[in-house]
Enzyme design. Structure first.
Site, mmCIF file in Angstrom:
data_model
loop_
_atom_site.group_PDB
_atom_site.id
_atom_site.type_symbol
_atom_site.label_atom_id
_atom_site.label_comp_id
_atom_site.label_asym_id
_atom_site.label_seq_id
_atom_site.Cartn_x
_atom_site.Cartn_y
_atom_site.Cartn_z
ATOM 1 N N ASP A 342 125.781 137.102 27.845
ATOM 2 C CA ASP A 342 125.450 138.271 27.057
ATOM 3 C C ASP A 342 125.871 137.837 25.682
ATOM 4 O O ASP A 342 127.395 137.408 25.763
ATOM 5 C CB ASP A 342 125.600 139.542 27.130
ATOM 6 C CG ASP A 342 125.698 140.821 26.292
ATOM 7 O OD1 ASP A 342 123.957 140.465 26.453
ATOM 8 O OD2 ASP A 342 126.464 141.157 25.442
ATOM 9 N N GLU A 378 122.402 133.795 26.276
ATOM 10 C CA GLU A 378 121.917 134.562 25.682
ATOM 11 C C GLU A 378 122.433 134.021 24.459
ATOM 12 O O GLU A 378 123.267 133.858 23.852
ATOM 13 C CB GLU A 378 121.644 135.770 25.766
ATOM 14 C CG GLU A 378 120.736 136.376 24.205
ATOM 15 C CD GLU A 378 121.555 137.610 23.953
ATOM 16 O OE1 GLU A 378 120.284 138.904 24.218
ATOM 17 O OE2 GLU A 378 123.145 138.397 24.722
#
Length: 701
Positions: A342, A378
């Site tokens: 993330d 990401e």
């Protein structure tokens, strides 16, 4: 009286060896560290750790068994303006805890300061805190082996433990919303029927429920608020007392038996302790400077490139060790097969700018364990220069946000998109080839947990997030969506048919693109969130899959195109196209890939630059794959012709001449509800592609 032996400084955390448990905690600023043991009634016994080696405080306690609840109290400087926040009145979770029991109740005692005055708060937080738990590390893995599916054969399914299982009629009530529920045969069968090779689970590291959400009657559904980087989240387990670790391992073992890899969505960029106004739960009270990036010159404040209040200090060797130890633990002890990071750009901020040669990437690259699993970034954060699609180093793949945006724009009929659309479905060489990577560096997706579901993408022009309690101000406003003429639910049959066709267009584009496809859970079933594009706080029927309301036609179509991808290496090449002719045993050589106008002419520069154009065709040469299989044999396949029409009217496509193929068979038509009739087409024939539709032709043998 509990016996206390010196023990060892490594490994960090609580390690049970069959006779007792070794406890080890890093703190460079501590003056004294107390280990706190709790019985079933919550009674506390404090034990001073007698040894300190290399800033690691440690002791071995014979007789301490799995299931023992514990925490720490760290004595040291409390000087927030200089980045020091030690307070022995705050019970602290072990950063290396393998399991965590309970939850924070958000009493004022959990904070290092008094509400209102900001003065130091010396109330005891222990009654209000979750506890770390000693676990039994032993587990019968049997003959478990990682599937090690090559990237070019991988199909990823992004899923939420609770959202996927909570309402499934075949899963027993007590297993719904749990790791055991994921391992239930009903879920396994569904994944296998879709051709899924990897399930990417949204955060399962122990996370915290935000007080601000709880006060609104909401919950942190997504879980991007980690407090335990080694502990599987306890609310997703049927088992307790540390047995959630065994349940998680059982889930992984079962998925592996079915040939399905397990990828974890991990949040190493920040923790649940927030900014200077946040609670003191673990890292803040242990060694604030070591674990967090602080504002230079005013260290009471935290640098925040994540939008969550703090950023982990990846410049400090202890924070880097924590991340690497956590990653290795999940691979070696929990047997997971990869990670999706993330806001990964934050991990690359060694100083301020994103640095692809930062210490974190160096450590990953040289690590003999972590470097061998799937690593998905990401590739953005909220800081300056944080959008880094295409810029991550070797070994890494990336969520390709440009793929998502371009495919959405193309199918909603935006002008001047065919050039980039062609680039995206052919592997995004413009993003990845320069760094020596291959098409599989692109994790292709149209939808993900953050944003509209596929159903909502074709049903709403605007977000409808009123249920989140933020006056619809949260969530992305520019979604590149199109409601097909009516906002939200409708009974209009023409609108419903168009929406269904658009869903099939997106699924077909995704599964037949070069790169690695990722499908959002429930998109194949027609799942809706009623226009809410930010379901982070909606732990309810709004975000759970409704297994009683399934779009069977869409489900069968998804199986069809996924099967086509699985059976044909033409759609999952390991190398980029060259556009050069390929020798064949019969006939003249033709390119490995060719682009055609609907009239059957090869695309010219003028055609690519025509901003109004919304239709094109792609020829894939199955003889031009230029790869060998696991046994060194040449990979050969059928040739395919894909006609894409994003125009609002039907378009006649002239099939390529005979040097490309003598004859073709229609195998996919998104204008049709189910499997198409295998219509035979000859070279040079005209095929009418319906308005906003895709037709796929397979060369006759």
């Amino acid at each position: 009286m509990t016996q206390v032996w010196p023990g060892n400084a490594y490994p960090l955390g609580a390690t049970y060896d069959g006779t007792g448990t070794n406890f080890a905690l890093f703190s460079e600023v501590a003056e004294k560290v107390e280990l706190c043991l709790f019985d079933e009634q919550g009674n506390e016994e404090r034990i001073r750790l007698p040894e300190m080696d290399g800033y690691v405080w440690h002791a071995f306690l014979p007789g301490i068994q799995p299931g023992q609840r514990y925490g720490y109290r760290v004595h040291g400087p409390y000087d927030p303006e200089n980045g020091q926040r030690c307070n022995p009145n705050k019970l602290l979770l072990d950063p290396y805890a393998k399991a965590i029991d309970g939850a924070i109740d958000w009493d004022e005692a959990c904070f290092g300061y008094r509400f209102g005055s900001g003065e130091r708060n010396d109330d005891d937080s222990a009654p209000h805190m979750p506890k770390s738990v000693v676990i039994n590390p032993y587990f019968d893995w049997g003959v478990d082996r990682p599937p090690k599916t090559p990237y070019n054969k991988t199909v990823i399914y992004e899923a939420h433990v609770k959202g996927l299982t909570m309402t499934h009629p075949r899963i027993p009530d007590e297993l719904r919303g749990t790791y055991a529920g994921i391992a239930h045969p009903a879920v396994i069968e569904h994944l296998q029927s879709l051709g899924i090779t990897a399930i990417e689970l949204m955060p399962v590291h122990q996370f915290v429920q935000d007080d601000t959400l709880l006060q609104k009657g909401l919950r942190n559904y997504w879980g991007y608020n980690t407090i335990g980087f080694f502990a599987p989240h306890n609310e997703y387990a049927q088992a307790t007392d540390g047995q959630q670790v065994q349940e998680f391992k059982g889930m992984v073992r079962t998925l592996h038996e079915a040939g399905i890899e397990v990828i974890l969505d991990v949040v190493y960029n920040h923790t649940a302790e927030g900014n200077h106004n946040g609670p003191t739960l673990s890292f803040k009270g242990i060694d604030n400077r070591a674990y967090y990036r602080l504002v230079e010159g005013d260290e009471q404040y935290y640098m925040d490139t994540t939008g969550t209040g703090n950023s982990l200090n990846v410049r400090h060797p202890q924070s880097l060790q924590l991340i690497m130890d956590s990653l290795r633990y999940w691979v070696t002890e929990m047997h997971v097969d990869g990670f999706r990071f993330d806001l990964a750009s934050t991990l690359a901020r060694q100083f301020h700018e994103v640095d692809r040669l930062s210490a974190f990437f160096d450590l990953v690259h040289q690590d003999p364990v972590v470097s061998q699993v799937k690593l998905i970034a990401e590739p953005w954060d909220v800081g300056d220069g944080g959008y880094q699609v295409g810029n991550f180093p070797a070994l890494w793949t990336e969520w390709n946000g440009k793929y998502r945006d371009t495919v959405r724009d193309f199918w909603r009929g935006e002008d001047a998109t065919i050039g980039e659309f062609a680039s995206r479905i052919s592997g995004s060489a413009d993003l990845y080839k320069h760094s020596g990577r291959r098409p599989v560096a692109s994790i292709n997706f149209v939808t993900a947990h953050d944003g509209f579901t596929l159903n909502d993408l074709v049903s709403y022009n605007e977000k409808h997030n009123e249920a989140n309690g933020e006056d619809n101000n949260d969530g992305e406003s520019h979604n590149r969506s199109w409601n097909c003429g009516v906002e939200g639910p409708t009974d209009d049959p023409e609108v419903l048919e168009l929406r269904a066709r658009q869903r099939r267009n997106f699924i077909a584009s995704l599964m037949l693109s070069q790169g690695v496809p990722m499908l959002l859970h429930g998109d194949e079933l027609g799942r809706t969130q009623q226009g809410n594009n930010n379901g982070y706080c909606q732990d309810s029927e709004l975000t759970w899959i409704d297994w009683e309301s399934v779009d069977e036609g869409l489900l069968e179509f998804t199986k069809l195109v996924t099967r086509l991808r699985t059976e044909h290496p033409t759609f999952r090449r390991r190398r980029f196209f060259h556009g050069r002719p390929v020798r064949r045993e019969e006939g003249d050589p033709v390119q490995d890939v060719a682009w055609f106008t609907p009239s059957g002419e090869l695309m010219s520069d003028e055609d690519w630059d025509a901003g109004f154009a919304k239709s094109l065709a792609m020829y894939l040469n199955g003889h031009g794959i230029r790869e060998t299989d696991e046994r060194g044999e040449d990979v050969l396949d059928d040739c395919f012709y894909l006609a894409f029409n994003a125009h609002h009217e039907p378009i006649d496509f002239t099939v390529p001449p005979s040097e490309y193929a003598e004859g073709w068979t229609v195998v996919v038509d998104t204008a049709e509800l189910g499997e198409v009739e295998p219509v035979q087409v000859k070279a040079g024939d005209v095929v009418t592609v319906a308005a906003r539709a895709t037709v796929v032709l397979q060369a006759a043998p």
